[in-house]
Design an enzyme around this catalytic site. Structure first.
Site, mmCIF file in Angstrom:
data_model
loop_
_atom_site.group_PDB
_atom_site.id
_atom_site.type_symbol
_atom_site.label_atom_id
_atom_site.label_comp_id
_atom_site.label_asym_id
_atom_site.label_seq_id
_atom_site.Cartn_x
_atom_site.Cartn_y
_atom_site.Cartn_z
ATOM 1 N N GLU A 187 0.813 -1.227 0.000
ATOM 2 C CA GLU A 187 0.000 0.000 0.000
ATOM 3 C C GLU A 187 0.848 1.280 0.000
ATOM 4 O OE1 GLU A 187 -2.628 -0.765 3.296
ATOM 5 O OE2 GLU A 187 -3.659 -2.341 2.180
ATOM 6 N N ASP A 209 -0.313 6.849 7.003
ATOM 7 C CA ASP A 209 -1.670 6.384 6.671
ATOM 8 C C ASP A 209 -2.519 6.306 7.933
ATOM 9 O OD1 ASP A 209 -3.966 4.975 6.003
ATOM 10 O OD2 ASP A 209 -2.939 3.420 4.857
HETATM 11 P P1 ADP Z 1 -9.682 2.910 6.647
HETATM 12 O O1 ADP Z 1 -8.290 2.987 6.125
HETATM 13 O O2 ADP Z 1 -9.746 2.446 8.076
HETATM 14 O O3 ADP Z 1 -10.584 2.163 5.742
HETATM 15 P P2 ADP Z 1 -10.263 5.601 5.721
HETATM 16 O O4 ADP Z 1 -8.940 5.888 5.156
HETATM 17 O O5 ADP Z 1 -11.417 5.462 4.805
HETATM 18 O O6 ADP Z 1 -10.247 4.420 6.765
HETATM 19 O O7 ADP Z 1 -10.568 6.797 6.761
HETATM 20 C C1 ADP Z 1 -11.734 6.843 7.507
HETATM 21 C C2 ADP Z 1 -11.604 7.932 8.563
HETATM 22 O O8 ADP Z 1 -11.370 9.186 7.928
HETATM 23 C C3 ADP Z 1 -12.853 8.083 9.406
HETATM 24 O O9 ADP Z 1 -12.499 8.150 10.765
HETATM 25 C C4 ADP Z 1 -13.413 9.411 8.931
HETATM 26 O O10 ADP Z 1 -14.142 10.075 9.951
HETATM 27 C C5 ADP Z 1 -12.172 10.165 8.566
HETATM 28 N N1 ADP Z 1 -12.444 11.267 7.653
HETATM 29 C C6 ADP Z 1 -12.994 11.227 6.421
HETATM 30 N N2 ADP Z 1 -13.132 12.469 5.921
HETATM 31 C C7 ADP Z 1 -12.653 13.323 6.867
HETATM 32 C C8 ADP Z 1 -12.535 14.760 6.954
HETATM 33 N N3 ADP Z 1 -12.938 15.566 5.971
HETATM 34 N N4 ADP Z 1 -11.981 15.263 8.073
HETATM 35 C C9 ADP Z 1 -11.572 14.472 9.083
HETATM 36 N N5 ADP Z 1 -11.668 13.122 9.059
HETATM 37 C C10 ADP Z 1 -12.205 12.570 7.974
HETATM 38 MG MG MG Z 2 -6.944 2.691 4.487
#
Ligand code: ADP
Ligand code: MG
Length: 619
Positions: A187, A209
């Protein structure tokens, strides 16, 4: 292991019809699929325009599984049949996951022989490979629908720390739906590729990340467009969710809420998430909840999340220390994961590294985009001048054998992680220790290769030469760390060593070593043949000499003289003959001494039989 750039085998200089390959970010929470479409690589949306597919699968009945947001929506209603975070189960044994809080709701089927966890659902027992396959299948449909074409392959991303079993099961999931995996890509490497960092000559990249529930930091070293993972770190229980909870706690404290109903708790958490998202774009958000109204400013948010942010920076510090690098040595910081949208996180990262992180690409999409770029190259849509990124062994890894020859165990260009074993034996009668010398390179003689490590296997039970069985296993993990283990098979005595084969090796050195090995290929082959003939001859002379010490009286004087002459002749050839001459004389000595060997055999079988029943002998 240092990574090596290689051009596609048999790659054609001209590109025929555009072939379709996708990049897949198979995530813990969300999955995405991307492909090259004209201008560049884009993330492909589903029919409703969503590009994030929740990695949730519902097996409510014996019909087709339901994957994505619909499955996620029903997860609280039917938790036992709705599987989320399956990525955390891949490649793990039941005993490892049964206790984990995020899998509390499942009933695991313990009867599977291989110890793999399998979940009992209304649609039957499902293992992590099957669940991952169902997510992949949905992404494939989404891509084929969006591109109106059949897919020919995919690059799937996995965390840098994924081990052999976790990677294998990811591949198995693809195989289950007939999806051709062009390769698995780390990744963080994918994220760096998305930013085009692979086109630079060299550099050091930190990939930060921060997702919903997990935090990963990877430190990559780039050389001639090729990445090597120098160190990884993280926290499997730190993510955006913790920031949500910090807001919830703050509101409760401000408003003086003591106990809330579980519905109110859930609602408040939902509000908190939304406030957090708004604060990524504004200085203050207001809230009204259960008759209380207030507002949260960016600076309040900074205060209440300070400890969480600090933890991410401490991890960065630890990763740098593991790689023995100072912050100044980092050329680029790549931000991945939704939580890196938070200004508090970006600012802390910038302050620590002393430079602004790369944030231009949507942090949700960056891994999928990198995978898509890689897929497009691998399927052959780029000219032969484009190099492929491969996590491979750049040089062969082997072990020194008799005559200072190298026996290659893992050939160069083998995709890592990999494990290979080979059996060796003792050279001398009664030998109780074995010196193991691990080397790297393409040449036949140890002195022409890089010496990586030496260790000894002791306590081998004394046996005649060639009777002991010593299995030597070479294992290179995903980070390129080589473990060599030697085991004497009758007693199980072991010795082991670990080395980093890429240490002190750069692209120029690799290229030089390959060049020299090509130039010397013929001479190397000859020297190998000569050394092998010499060893074979020496072994025969030693065997005859030690047999004569015991059973010399079985030889008549004329026979003894004949053998002496043949040994003397062979000994002089060992010193100055060619491999062919030595080989022929060895055969000759073998022939001359065969009668002696036969007599000894008769004598010793006769002795062995004395006092033994026939049954026992026949066993
Ligand atoms: P994962 O890698 O666990 O699948 P993601 O990379 O999709 O997760 O990130 C999800 C997280 O990012 C959640 O906690 C969500 O609240 C946060 N998130 C998404 N958009 C925003 C934003 N605009 N500001 C702050 N946090 C955010
Ligand atoms: Mg992720």
């Amino acid at each position: 292991m240092a990574l090596l750039q290689i051009s596609e085998p048999g790659g054609k200089p001209t590109t025929p019809a555009h072939r379709i390959a996708v990049g897949i970010d198979l995530g813990t929470t969300n999955s995405l699929v991307s492909a090259s479409c004209g201008a560049g690589v884009e993330v492909l949306p589903d029919a409703s325009g969503n590009y994030l597919l929740p990695s949730v699968v519902a097996y409510a009945s014996d019909t087709d599984p339901v994957v994505g947001s619909v499955a996620r929506a029903q997860s609280t209603k039917d938790p036992k049949n709705t599987i989320s975070s399956v990525k955390r189960l891949l490649g793990r044994a039941l005993s490892e996951v049964e206790q984990a809080p995020q899998f509390k709701q499942y009933e695991f089927d313990a009867e599977r022989g291989d110890g793999a966890p399998a979940i009992v659902t209304a649609a039957g027992v499902k293992d992590p490979i099957q669940v991952s396959a169902d997510i992949l299948q949905t992404l494939v449909y989404q891509a084929e629908h969006s591109l109106k074409a059949k897919l020919e392959g995919a690059v799937i991303t996995v965390p840098a720390y994924f081990n052999d079993a976790q990677r294998q099961q990811t591949k198995d999931a693809a195989k289950l739906i007939g999806l051709n995996v062009l390769r698995l890509l780390n990744e963080p490497t994918a994220a760096a590729v998305a930013y085009g960092l692979d086109s630079k000559e060299q550099g050091t990249v930190v990939v930060f990340d921060l997702g919903g529930g997990t935090f990963d930091v990877s430190l990559l070293r780039l050389q001639s467009g090729v990445f090597e993972v120098l160190a990884t770190g993280g926290d499997t229980a730190l993510g955006g969710d913790d920031f949500d909870h910090a807001i919830v706690d703050w509101i409760k404290q401000q408003a003086g809420f003591q106990v809330l109903s579980s519905t109110d708790e859930a609602k408040l958490l939902h509000y908190a998430t939304s406030m957090k998202h708004q604060l990524s774009n504004s200085e203050e958000v207001s809230i009204e909840f259960n008759g209380w109204s207030g507002s949260l400013s960016a600076s309040d948010f900074r205060d209440i999340t300070e400890a969480l942010v600090k933890r991410t920076i401490l991890t960065c510090r630890r990763v740098l220390r593991d790689a023995q690098l100072e912050v100044e040595a980092i050329d680029n910081i790549v931000m991945v994961g939704g939580s890196t949208r938070m200004p508090v996180v970006r600012q802390a990262v910038e302050k620590f590294f002393g430079k602004a992180p790369l944030t231009d690409i949507d942090p949700d999409k960056v891994v999928a985009i990198g995978a898509g770029i890689q897929a497009d190259v691998l399927i052959g849509n780029k000219s032969a001048d484009d190099f492929l990124l491969l996590d491979v062994t750049p040089l062969s890894l082997g072990i020194e054998t008799m005559g200072e020859l190298v026996e290659k165990i893992i050939p160069r260009n083998t995709t890592i992680p990999v494990a290979k074993a080979q059996e060796f034996t003792t050279f001398k009668d009664g030998q109780t220790a074995m010196a193991l010398h691990v080397v790297q390179g393409e040449r036949e003689l140890v002195s022409d290769c890089r010496s990586l490590a030496r260790f000894e296997l002791r306590d081998i039970p004394p046996m005649v030469a060639g009777a002991a069985k010593i299995r030597v296993t070479f294992q290179v993990d995903a980070d390129g760390l080589l473990s060599v283990m030697a085991e004497e098979l009758s007693t199980g005595t072991k010795a082991e060593i670990q080395v980093k084969p890429s240490y002190g090796l750069n692209a120029d050195a690799i290229e030089e070593m390959l060049k020299v090995s090509h130039e010397n290929a013929k001479a190397d082959m000859e020297i190998r043949a000569l050394r092998e003939a010499q060893i074979e001859a020496k072994q025969l002379i030693d065997a005859i000499n030690s047999a004569r010490e015991i059973d010399g009286d079985l030889l008549e004087a004329s026979e003894a003289r004949q053998i002496d002459n043949a040994i003397e002749h062979l000994a002089s050839l060992i010193a100055s003959g060619t491999s062919v001459q030595i080989h022929e004389s060895t055969e000759e000595l073998n022939r001359i001494s065969s009668l002696f060997a036969a007599r000894r055999m008769d004598l010793h079988i006769g002795e062995a039989l004395k006092g033994e029943s026939i049954d026992k002998v026949e066993q």
